[in-house]
Each structure stands twice: as structure tokens, then as C-alpha cells.
Design an enzyme around this catalytic site. Sequence first.
Site, short mmCIF file in Angstrom:
data_model
loop_
_atom_site.label_atom_id
_atom_site.label_comp_id
_atom_site.label_asym_id
_atom_site.label_seq_id
_atom_site.Cartn_x
_atom_site.Cartn_y
_atom_site.Cartn_z
N GLY A 14 4.02 -1.26 3.76
CA GLY A 14 5.07 -1.36 2.73
C GLY A 14 6.47 -1.60 3.28
CE1 TYR A 17 7.44 -6.26 -3.34
CE2 TYR A 17 5.58 -6.18 -1.83
CZ TYR A 17 6.28 -6.81 -2.83
OH TYR A 17 5.82 -8.00 -3.34
CE LYS A 37 8.22 -9.99 8.88
NZ LYS A 37 7.50 -8.77 8.53
CG ASP A 53 7.07 -10.07 4.60
OD1 ASP A 53 6.32 -10.09 3.61
OD2 ASP A 53 6.81 -9.46 5.64
CG MET A 116 7.54 -9.31 13.15
SD MET A 116 9.17 -8.81 13.75
CE MET A 116 8.86 -8.64 15.49
CG PHE A 204 0.65 2.45 -7.26
CD1 PHE A 204 0.01 1.73 -6.27
CD2 PHE A 204 0.70 1.94 -8.55
CE1 PHE A 204 -0.59 0.50 -6.56
CE2 PHE A 204 0.10 0.71 -8.85
CZ PHE A 204 -0.54 -0.01 -7.85
CB ILE A 205 6.19 0.53 -7.84
CG1 ILE A 205 6.97 1.71 -7.23
CG2 ILE A 205 7.03 -0.17 -8.91
CD1 ILE A 205 8.21 1.30 -6.43
N1 LIG Z 1 4.91 1.50 -3.52
C1 LIG Z 1 4.01 0.55 -3.74
N2 LIG Z 1 3.38 0.46 -4.94
C2 LIG Z 1 2.44 -0.48 -5.17
N3 LIG Z 1 2.06 -1.40 -4.26
C3 LIG Z 1 2.65 -1.37 -3.06
C4 LIG Z 1 3.65 -0.42 -2.73
N4 LIG Z 1 4.06 -0.65 -1.46
C5 LIG Z 1 3.34 -1.70 -1.02
N5 LIG Z 1 2.49 -2.15 -1.97
C6 LIG Z 1 1.51 -3.26 -1.83
O1 LIG Z 1 1.02 -3.28 -0.51
C7 LIG Z 1 1.12 -4.58 0.06
C8 LIG Z 1 1.71 -4.45 1.46
O2 LIG Z 1 3.08 -4.10 1.37
P1 LIG Z 1 4.18 -4.84 2.23
O3 LIG Z 1 4.01 -6.31 2.14
O4 LIG Z 1 5.51 -4.29 1.87
O5 LIG Z 1 3.72 -4.35 3.71
P2 LIG Z 1 4.35 -4.71 5.12
O6 LIG Z 1 4.35 -3.48 5.93
O7 LIG Z 1 5.66 -5.38 4.90
O8 LIG Z 1 3.31 -5.76 5.72
P3 LIG Z 1 3.56 -6.83 6.93
O9 LIG Z 1 3.25 -6.09 8.19
O10 LIG Z 1 2.58 -7.90 6.61
O11 LIG Z 1 4.98 -7.31 6.86
C9 LIG Z 1 2.00 -5.41 -0.87
O12 LIG Z 1 1.39 -6.63 -1.13
C10 LIG Z 1 2.16 -4.61 -2.12
O13 LIG Z 1 1.46 -5.22 -3.16
MG LIG Z 2 6.26 -7.33 5.40
#
Ligand SMILES: Nc1ncnc2c1ncn2[C@@H]1O[C@H](COP(=O)(O)OP(=O)(O)OP(=O)(O)O)[C@@H](O)[C@H]1O
Ligand SMILES: [Mg+2]
Length: 228
Positions: A14, A17, A37, A53, A116, A204-205
Site C-alpha cells: 500500500g 495509496y 517514484k 503509481d 520500490m 480497507f477503503i
Molecule cells: N487501504 C486500502 N484499502 C483497500 N485496498 C487497498 C488499500 N491499500 C492498498 N489497497 C490495494 O492493494 C493494492 C496494492 O497497493 P499499492 O499499489 O498501494 O501497493 P504498493 O506497495 O505501492 O505496491 P508496489 O510495490 O507495486 O509499488 C492496490 O491495488 C489497492 O487496490
Molecule cells: Mg506502488
Amino acid sequence: MKSIFVTGTDTDVGKTYVTAGLAVTLRKMGVDVGIMKPFAAGVPQKKGFKSEDVEILSRAAQVSDPENLLNPQFFKLEASPYTASKELKVKVKVRKVLASFKKLSKNHSLVLVEGMGGIMTPILKNYFVADLIKDMGLSTIIVTRSRVGALNHTFMTYEMCTKKKIPVKGIIINNFDVGGYPLKTLKRDIPALTGLPILGTIPFIENLSDNSLYKNFKKNVKMNLIIK
Ligand SMILES: Nc1ncnc2c1ncn2[C@@H]1O[C@H](COP(=O)(O)OP(=O)(O)OP(=O)(O)O)[C@@H](O)[C@H]1O
Ligand SMILES: [Mg+2]
């Protein structure tokens, strides 16, 4: 105000997000926030920025910096920068990343940099995300999730930050796993074992729009500790 590197305990925890939520909230607080990024990877998007991203982050922060600053290097292969560079036979551009970060820092009061993968994702031989954070001169926020196994990942990340002398502002728990550790348990055990504060907990959103991120971050994240 100081820029911040948002790292995570793993890929898909996440980071994007959480960074987007912080960007939108800081923006609404009146902070001129930038995003970055350094390296992105995967199948390029057909429209807009190559990296999804970067698309999400730049929309949240509403920045108009060029793509080569926001994301100095994109690999068309979902892999660590080190692995992608070997597979695709391209050079990893660490110097370009550092120069772009310097420029973005001049354009904004604070830049949120999304990492990353995790803290030890390899960039070059003997050069990992942790080393990039050091070279950028940043402190970090660790995003963790709540599923069983998250404690192991959190402590490993924290230990590595300590070893590399990276200041850690604290932890954000992205509590979007079904059936993981109860939040109460994580909020007790992580600070007790690391001494780090919990900066916020994200539920969870359903709809991850900037508006719902803002509402949740305003309520659940200690923004005063983020910008301290
Ligand atoms: N709080 C949340 N509520 C609902 N879904 C979430 C939440 N946080 C993350 N997600 C879901 O989990 C997935 C992964 O989140 P995110 O892309 O932010 O991860 P990341 O750590 O940035 O991954 P990466 O290493 O690929 O950059 C997203 O596609 C999103 O749909
Ligand atoms: Mg990401």
C-alpha cells in the site's frame, strides 16, 4: 519542511495509496507537496504516465512536473531495478534519480518519494533501496500491513534502517487484510518492540479516490508527526 521516503515491508503493501493519501492531505493543509517514484517497473500504461503509481501520486498531489523528474527511470519489466537492468540490458540511472530529486526539492516545499518493493530491493550490486534513501538524505516512513507475517517484515525493515542509520519517523499500518492481526495487537507490539510510533492506521477503503483517502487520512493519521 523535510522530504520523506515512503518505504514498505514488501511490494503491494500500500505504499502508493499511503503516499497518495499523505499527498492529498498535505495539499489540503496548504503544503506545496511534490511526489516522486525514482524507479518504476511493469507494463507501461497506454495513456498518461508510463507508471500507474506516478499517475496516482501526481493526481493526488496535483503536480505538473515533467515525467522525467517524477519518474527518472521506467523498466518495461516487473522486477527490481537490478534484475530489470540485467534482463533488459540497460544501465540503472542512480545519478539521474538524485539530480531529479534535487530539482523537485527546489520546486516544492516537501517531496514524498515512493520506494520500490521493500528496503532491500536491489538497485545495483551492493546498492539497495536503503542506500538510495541514504544518498537522498531522507528519513523514512514504513508502511506495513496487518496480515500474519507483517511483524517479521516490520522488524526486518526496522533493523535494516537502524543498521544503515536511516531515521525512521514511524509506521503506518495499512489495515486492509481480512483476518490479519487485530489492530490493537499491532499498536501494542510494534512500538513496544521497536520504540517507533504508529503514525496512523488506514482501514480497507472501498473506493480509493482522493476524496476518500483524504477523509480517512485526516481522521486516522497524525499529520503533525509526519511533517515534524
Ligand atoms: N487501504 C486500502 N484499502 C483497500 N485496498 C487497498 C488499500 N491499500 C492498498 N489497497 C490495494 O492493494 C493494492 C496494492 O497497493 P499499492 O499499489 O498501494 O501497493 P504498493 O506497495 O505501492 O505496491 P508496489 O510495490 O507495486 O509499488 C492496490 O491495488 C489497492 O487496490
Ligand atoms: Mg506502488
